[in-house]
Design a protein around this motif. Sequence first.
Motif, PDB file in Angstrom:
ATOM      1  N   ASP A 160      16.069  70.112  28.570  1.00 14.62           N
ATOM      2  CA  ASP A 160      16.140  69.342  29.804  1.00 14.62           C
ATOM      3  C   ASP A 160      16.381  67.891  29.437  1.00 14.62           C
ATOM      4  O   ASP A 160      15.617  67.305  28.677  1.00 14.62           O
ATOM      5  CB  ASP A 160      14.840  69.465  30.611  1.00 14.62           C
TER       6      ASP A 160
ATOM      7  N   PRO B 230      28.685  66.421  35.541  1.00 15.32           N
ATOM      8  CA  PRO B 230      28.000  67.517  34.847  1.00 15.32           C
ATOM      9  C   PRO B 230      27.471  67.111  33.465  1.00 15.32           C
ATOM     10  O   PRO B 230      26.406  67.545  33.060  1.00 15.32           O
ATOM     11  CB  PRO B 230      29.075  68.599  34.736  1.00 15.32           C
TER      12      PRO B 230
ATOM     13  N   GLY C 102      31.929  71.134  33.224  1.00 11.58           N
ATOM     14  CA  GLY C 102      30.635  71.513  33.787  1.00 11.58           C
ATOM     15  C   GLY C 102      29.965  72.701  33.130  1.00 11.58           C
ATOM     16  O   GLY C 102      28.778  72.948  33.376  1.00 11.58           O
TER      17      GLY C 102
ATOM     18  N   SER D  17      23.518  71.984  34.050  1.00 11.31           N
ATOM     19  CA  SER D  17      23.012  72.311  35.391  1.00 11.31           C
ATOM     20  C   SER D  17      22.236  71.114  35.916  1.00 11.31           C
ATOM     21  O   SER D  17      21.201  70.744  35.350  1.00 11.31           O
ATOM     22  CB  SER D  17      22.075  73.525  35.342  1.00 11.31           C
TER      23      SER D  17
ATOM     24  N   HIS E 190      19.839  68.900  38.398  1.00  9.68           N
ATOM     25  CA  HIS E 190      18.625  69.123  39.191  1.00  9.68           C
ATOM     26  C   HIS E 190      18.433  68.038  40.242  1.00  9.68           C
ATOM     27  O   HIS E 190      17.457  68.074  40.994  1.00  9.68           O
ATOM     28  CB  HIS E 190      17.397  69.174  38.275  1.00  9.68           C
TER      29      HIS E 190
ATOM     30  N   ILE F 239      19.353  66.897  34.192  1.00 10.22           N
ATOM     31  CA  ILE F 239      20.312  67.964  33.885  1.00 10.22           C
ATOM     32  C   ILE F 239      19.728  68.864  32.798  1.00 10.22           C
ATOM     33  O   ILE F 239      19.163  68.380  31.819  1.00 10.22           O
ATOM     34  CB  ILE F 239      21.657  67.374  33.381  1.00 10.22           C
ATOM     35  N   THR F 240      19.875  70.179  32.965  1.00  7.93           N
ATOM     36  CA  THR F 240      19.575  71.104  31.878  1.00  7.93           C
ATOM     37  C   THR F 240      20.848  71.209  31.037  1.00  7.93           C
ATOM     38  O   THR F 240      21.940  71.429  31.580  1.00  7.93           O
ATOM     39  CB  THR F 240      19.132  72.477  32.415  1.00  7.93           C
ATOM     40  N   TYR F 241      20.682  71.001  29.733  1.00  8.23           N
ATOM     41  CA  TYR F 241      21.788  70.843  28.794  1.00  8.23           C
ATOM     42  C   TYR F 241      21.782  72.004  27.803  1.00  8.23           C
ATOM     43  O   TYR F 241      20.860  72.150  27.016  1.00  8.23           O
ATOM     44  CB  TYR F 241      21.597  69.495  28.093  1.00  8.23           C
ATOM     45  N   ASP F 242      22.822  72.839  27.853  1.00  5.57           N
ATOM     46  CA  ASP F 242      22.956  73.992  26.970  1.00  5.57           C
ATOM     47  C   ASP F 242      23.650  73.540  25.683  1.00  5.57           C
ATOM     48  O   ASP F 242      24.874  73.640  25.553  1.00  5.57           O
ATOM     49  CB  ASP F 242      23.742  75.086  27.681  1.00  5.57           C
TER      50      ASP F 242
END
Length: 156
Positions: free
Chosen positions: A44, A58, A84, A88, A90, A104-107
């Motif tokens: 996160d 994004p 993007g 994700s 928030h 933002i959740t960061y992959d």
Amino acid sequence: MSTTPVHAPVSGRAVALRDVPDPVFSQGMVGYGAAVDPPHTVVDAVAPVGGRILKLMPHAYIITTSENVGVLVHLGLDTVALKGVGFSAHVAEGDTVAAGQTVITYDVPAVVAAGLNPIVPVVVMDEREPANVVVGDAVVNGAEIVSGSALFTASK
């Protein structure tokens, strides 16, 4: 003159901005600050300062504090190309956020799998005086830093 403490938006290894492998950041073209090299997990990304979300993309966001200090968090290098994927949000543009709030959740593994550098530059927008940004010990020493810990202090 006001001073603004700026916190790490993600955990990882603190990195001096001059060591970010992108001249836009390493040469201070958008401003000065520091960076964090995150672990290769989903993380996160949080607000490094409290304020209003001025811009939300994004892969990046800008928060403006009540003292009108704009702080950019850029999740990875050249990640705009992912359109993007791997991010994700928030919050929404215009929202007010507290320091430490998830933005933002960061992959990170998705960014690495795409062949991109996941490093997270954090800069004071349009800061032209490098001396106005004083980095913390973790940046000086290239040490591990925890999300929410002091990354640098900006004076304006």
